[in-house]
Scaffold this motif. Structure first.
Motif, PDB file in Angstrom:
ATOM      1  N   ILE A 102       0.819  -1.070  -0.020  1.00  0.00           N
ATOM      2  CA  ILE A 102      -0.003  -0.085   0.121  1.00  0.00           C
ATOM      3  C   ILE A 102       0.931   1.347   0.040  1.00  0.00           C
ATOM      4  O   ILE A 102       0.769   2.082  -0.909  1.00  0.00           O
ATOM      5  CB  ILE A 102      -0.967  -0.105   1.167  1.00  0.00           C
ATOM      6  CG1 ILE A 102      -1.974  -1.227   1.022  1.00  0.00           C
ATOM      7  CG2 ILE A 102      -1.776   1.416   1.343  1.00  0.00           C
ATOM      8  CD1 ILE A 102      -2.898  -1.329   2.283  1.00  0.00           C
ATOM      9  N   ILE A 103       1.956   1.310   0.839  1.00  0.00           N
ATOM     10  CA  ILE A 103       2.643   2.576   1.042  1.00  0.00           C
ATOM     11  C   ILE A 103       3.586   2.672  -0.049  1.00  0.00           C
ATOM     12  O   ILE A 103       3.763   3.982  -0.291  1.00  0.00           O
ATOM     13  CB  ILE A 103       3.310   2.712   2.196  1.00  0.00           C
ATOM     14  CG1 ILE A 103       4.440   1.368   2.638  1.00  0.00           C
ATOM     15  CG2 ILE A 103       2.202   2.676   3.474  1.00  0.00           C
ATOM     16  CD1 ILE A 103       4.898   1.696   3.925  1.00  0.00           C
ATOM     17  N   SER A 104       4.100   1.631  -0.697  1.00  0.00           N
ATOM     18  CA  SER A 104       4.950   1.808  -2.083  1.00  0.00           C
ATOM     19  C   SER A 104       4.399   2.139  -3.014  1.00  0.00           C
ATOM     20  O   SER A 104       4.847   3.026  -3.691  1.00  0.00           O
ATOM     21  CB  SER A 104       5.918   0.409  -2.144  1.00  0.00           C
ATOM     22  OG  SER A 104       4.786  -0.686  -2.366  1.00  0.00           O
ATOM     23  N   LEU A 105       3.073   1.623  -3.223  1.00  0.00           N
ATOM     24  CA  LEU A 105       2.334   2.084  -4.463  1.00  0.00           C
ATOM     25  C   LEU A 105       1.890   3.452  -4.190  1.00  0.00           C
ATOM     26  O   LEU A 105       1.880   4.189  -5.380  1.00  0.00           O
ATOM     27  CB  LEU A 105       0.980   1.283  -4.498  1.00  0.00           C
ATOM     28  CG  LEU A 105       1.438  -0.084  -5.231  1.00  0.00           C
ATOM     29  CD1 LEU A 105      -0.072  -0.959  -5.226  1.00  0.00           C
ATOM     30  CD2 LEU A 105       1.966  -0.029  -6.424  1.00  0.00           C
ATOM     31  N   PHE A 106       1.828   3.909  -3.307  1.00  0.00           N
ATOM     32  CA  PHE A 106       1.031   5.414  -2.835  1.00  0.00           C
ATOM     33  C   PHE A 106       2.246   6.314  -3.073  1.00  0.00           C
ATOM     34  O   PHE A 106       2.257   7.369  -3.577  1.00  0.00           O
ATOM     35  CB  PHE A 106       0.776   5.481  -1.434  1.00  0.00           C
ATOM     36  CG  PHE A 106       0.314   6.972  -0.914  1.00  0.00           C
ATOM     37  CD1 PHE A 106      -0.677   7.499  -1.671  1.00  0.00           C
ATOM     38  CD2 PHE A 106       1.195   7.635  -0.285  1.00  0.00           C
ATOM     39  CE1 PHE A 106      -1.305   8.573  -1.297  1.00  0.00           C
ATOM     40  CE2 PHE A 106       0.623   8.859   0.170  1.00  0.00           C
ATOM     41  CZ  PHE A 106      -0.323   9.447  -0.346  1.00  0.00           C
ATOM     42  N   THR A 107       3.630   5.728  -2.594  1.00  0.00           N
ATOM     43  CA  THR A 107       4.869   6.513  -2.918  1.00  0.00           C
ATOM     44  C   THR A 107       5.209   6.719  -4.392  1.00  0.00           C
ATOM     45  O   THR A 107       5.404   7.820  -4.860  1.00  0.00           O
ATOM     46  CB  THR A 107       5.960   5.981  -2.068  1.00  0.00           C
ATOM     47  OG1 THR A 107       5.797   5.915  -0.879  1.00  0.00           O
ATOM     48  CG2 THR A 107       7.408   6.474  -2.608  1.00  0.00           C
ATOM     49  N   PHE A 108       5.080   5.581  -5.109  1.00  0.00           N
ATOM     50  CA  PHE A 108       5.140   5.577  -6.373  1.00  0.00           C
ATOM     51  C   PHE A 108       4.419   6.819  -7.231  1.00  0.00           C
ATOM     52  O   PHE A 108       4.878   7.745  -7.967  1.00  0.00           O
ATOM     53  CB  PHE A 108       4.686   4.235  -7.118  1.00  0.00           C
ATOM     54  CG  PHE A 108       5.253   4.247  -8.578  1.00  0.00           C
ATOM     55  CD1 PHE A 108       6.599   4.071  -9.260  1.00  0.00           C
ATOM     56  CD2 PHE A 108       4.074   4.290  -9.457  1.00  0.00           C
ATOM     57  CE1 PHE A 108       6.891   4.178 -10.420  1.00  0.00           C
ATOM     58  CE2 PHE A 108       4.265   4.144 -11.012  1.00  0.00           C
ATOM     59  CZ  PHE A 108       5.548   4.065 -11.456  1.00  0.00           C
ATOM     60  N   PHE A 109       3.082   6.798  -6.746  1.00  0.00           N
ATOM     61  CA  PHE A 109       2.069   7.749  -7.613  1.00  0.00           C
ATOM     62  C   PHE A 109       2.308   9.218  -6.892  1.00  0.00           C
ATOM     63  O   PHE A 109       2.405  10.202  -7.711  1.00  0.00           O
ATOM     64  CB  PHE A 109       0.716   7.493  -7.260  1.00  0.00           C
ATOM     65  CG  PHE A 109       0.371   6.084  -8.071  1.00  0.00           C
ATOM     66  CD1 PHE A 109       0.123   6.443  -9.557  1.00  0.00           C
ATOM     67  CD2 PHE A 109      -0.182   4.985  -7.422  1.00  0.00           C
ATOM     68  CE1 PHE A 109      -0.151   5.008 -10.227  1.00  0.00           C
ATOM     69  CE2 PHE A 109      -0.427   3.842  -8.178  1.00  0.00           C
ATOM     70  CZ  PHE A 109      -0.355   4.004  -9.724  1.00  0.00           C
ATOM     71  N   LEU A 110       2.855   9.109  -5.838  1.00  0.00           N
ATOM     72  CA  LEU A 110       3.238  10.490  -5.470  1.00  0.00           C
ATOM     73  C   LEU A 110       4.553  10.948  -5.933  1.00  0.00           C
ATOM     74  O   LEU A 110       4.878  12.174  -6.236  1.00  0.00           O
ATOM     75  CB  LEU A 110       3.456  10.428  -3.568  1.00  0.00           C
ATOM     76  CG  LEU A 110       3.693  11.690  -2.852  1.00  0.00           C
ATOM     77  CD1 LEU A 110       2.435  12.733  -3.326  1.00  0.00           C
ATOM     78  CD2 LEU A 110       3.852  11.662  -1.509  1.00  0.00           C
ATOM     79  N   GLY A 111       5.744   9.850  -6.294  1.00  0.00           N
ATOM     80  CA  GLY A 111       6.568  10.297  -6.915  1.00  0.00           C
ATOM     81  C   GLY A 111       6.419  10.877  -8.569  1.00  0.00           C
ATOM     82  O   GLY A 111       7.004  11.851  -8.905  1.00  0.00           O
ATOM     83  N   LEU A 112       5.164  10.345  -9.062  1.00  0.00           N
ATOM     84  CA  LEU A 112       4.851  10.758 -10.314  1.00  0.00           C
ATOM     85  C   LEU A 112       4.456  12.405 -10.262  1.00  0.00           C
ATOM     86  O   LEU A 112       4.864  12.950 -11.192  1.00  0.00           O
ATOM     87  CB  LEU A 112       3.832  10.066 -10.923  1.00  0.00           C
ATOM     88  CG  LEU A 112       4.205   8.632 -11.373  1.00  0.00           C
ATOM     89  CD1 LEU A 112       2.705   7.760 -11.840  1.00  0.00           C
ATOM     90  CD2 LEU A 112       5.145   8.512 -12.511  1.00  0.00           C
ATOM     91  N   PHE A 113       3.644  12.489  -9.169  1.00  0.00           N
ATOM     92  CA  PHE A 113       3.158  13.874  -8.932  1.00  0.00           C
ATOM     93  C   PHE A 113       4.351  14.624  -8.818  1.00  0.00           C
ATOM     94  O   PHE A 113       4.419  15.895  -9.303  1.00  0.00           O
ATOM     95  CB  PHE A 113       2.266  14.019  -7.738  1.00  0.00           C
ATOM     96  CG  PHE A 113       1.943  15.410  -7.426  1.00  0.00           C
ATOM     97  CD1 PHE A 113       0.885  15.976  -8.084  1.00  0.00           C
ATOM     98  CD2 PHE A 113       2.627  16.126  -6.324  1.00  0.00           C
ATOM     99  CE1 PHE A 113       0.608  17.303  -7.439  1.00  0.00           C
ATOM    100  CE2 PHE A 113       2.239  17.240  -5.866  1.00  0.00           C
ATOM    101  CZ  PHE A 113       1.291  17.946  -6.400  1.00  0.00           C
ATOM    102  N   ILE A 114       5.459  14.405  -8.271  1.00  0.00           N
ATOM    103  CA  ILE A 114       6.664  15.170  -7.658  1.00  0.00           C
ATOM    104  C   ILE A 114       7.409  15.363  -8.979  1.00  0.00           C
ATOM    105  O   ILE A 114       7.784  16.611  -9.240  1.00  0.00           O
ATOM    106  CB  ILE A 114       7.429  14.533  -6.596  1.00  0.00           C
ATOM    107  CG1 ILE A 114       6.902  14.378  -5.339  1.00  0.00           C
ATOM    108  CG2 ILE A 114       8.977  14.990  -6.728  1.00  0.00           C
ATOM    109  CD1 ILE A 114       7.615  13.601  -4.289  1.00  0.00           C
TER     110      ILE A 114
END
Length: 357
Positions: A102-114
């Motif tokens: 859950i947190i790694s996928l959330f981080t990945f999508f947050l990374g795309l936003f970044i």
């Protein structure tokens, strides 16, 4: 189960935002001190260093995101370990591996936003910051840019302003160069056309020259031009790529190719940006696995200290490979992706029996 997901993501986001704000505050403070030191002998408004610090800080924070995610993930699990909240998830059928996913996928999508939003925002601010600060440096009298029409240089030496345009760079030579020299009133003094110019040092040597002056032309085998620039300085001119958005980096790469200029640094920057969401996810996974493996230790300070130590090791590993790529000791793909592969292998090694932790 959806309630648990919301709780996990909410807690993780709060931890991330807390660490982000702490880091951002520290960066601003350090930036202000740096700008005050820079302007110590310059008469500027007292708020100007603060303004510059705010413009420069987002670009610096972008570089720190991997370590913000690492420390933020640690803080997230420290909160979960309190009152055995992690055990409640297990009893509800939510395994450790699921939390990690859950947190790694959330981080990945947050990374795309970044990289799509935050990076563009920070690069524009960085560009504005450099433009403002350049007005207070000696470099303001001369500058260089690369466009689709080649290399353009504005130089100011001994009261002469030179506008230089070269179609290509071949090692330490400017190829097919046209130079217009002006006086301080921007009256044309002469024009110089050269097949190639040796720019090894600040005394340029032009070959096969046509000199145009007072409506007359003269051919010379060689002609010496004094400049603030040399090959080494031109090579380092465009190293601050953090002030360019992704689209501008792609345009710059195209212009470098037309100029026969090295695209190594641009390719390194583009690969670094493309790999960033993966890097952030790997850092989150590494931090989570680390916390599962050391959760028996009661000292929060000890846990954070291990995270900081890992951050330093990873920073120097990345920096080493980046420098090797920049100096063409390693291929661009190796320089950017090998450190990520090393972190992935480390994660796979440590993830063994994570659901039993």
């Amino acid at each position: 189960m959806k309630t648990y997901y919301k709780f996990i993501l909410g807690t993780f986001l709060k931890s991330f935002v807390f660490v982000f704000l702490v880091m951002f505050s520290l960066v601003i403070i350090l930036n202000i001190l740096s700008e005050i030191e820079f302007f110590r002998n310059t008469n500027v408004n007292v708020l100007f260093p603060l303004y510059l610090s705010l413009l420069n800080s987002p670009a610096l924070i972008f570089e720190m995101f991997p370590f913000i995610f690492l420390i933020g993930t640690q803080l997230f699990f420290i909160n979960l370990f309190k009152d055995n909240q992690i055990q409640i998830f297990k009893y509800s059928g939510l395994k450790n591996s699921k939390i990690l996913t859950i947190i790694s996928l959330f981080t990945f999508f947050l990374g795309l936003f970044i990289i799509l939003i935050f990076y563009s925002f920070s690069s524009n601010l960085k560009n504005f910051y450099l433009e403002l600060k350049n007005n207070y440096t000696a470099d303001d009298e001369y500058l260089a840019v690369v466009t689709k029409n080649g290399l353009w240089i504005k130089d100011n030496v001994d009261g002469k302003v030179s506008i230089i345009n070269a179609s290509k760079i071949d090692n330490n030579y400017l190829i097919n160069t046209f130079i217009t020299q002006f006086d301080n009133e921007y009256e044309v003094l002469n024009n110089v056309q050269a097949d190639k110019i040796d720019i090894t040092n600040n005394n340029w040597i032009a070959y096969q020259v046509k000199l145009y002056k007072n409506n007359q032309s003269e051919k010379k085998e060689t002609f010496t031009i004094k400049s603030n620039f040399n090959y080494e300085k031109i090579q380092s001119l465009f190293s601050n790529l953090s002030s360019l958005s992704i689209l501008k980096l792609l345009d710059l790469r195209k212009n470098y190719l037309s100029l026969n200029y090295s695209i190594i640094e641009v390719d390194l920057e583009l690969n670094r940006i493309i790999s960033y969401p993966i890097f952030l996810s790997l850092m989150t996974i590494l931090s989570a696995i680390l916390m599962f493996n050391i959760k028996r230790f009661s000292s929060t300070t000890f846990k954070i200290a291990i995270g900081l130590f890992l951050s330093v090791v990873i920073y120097y590993l990345n920096n080493f490979f980046y420098v090797m790529g920049k100096t063409e000791k390693f291929d661009v793909s190796v320089a950017i992706w090998f450190p990520l592969l090393a972190i992935l292998i480390l994660n796979l090694t440590m993830i063994f029996k994570i659901n039993e932790k």
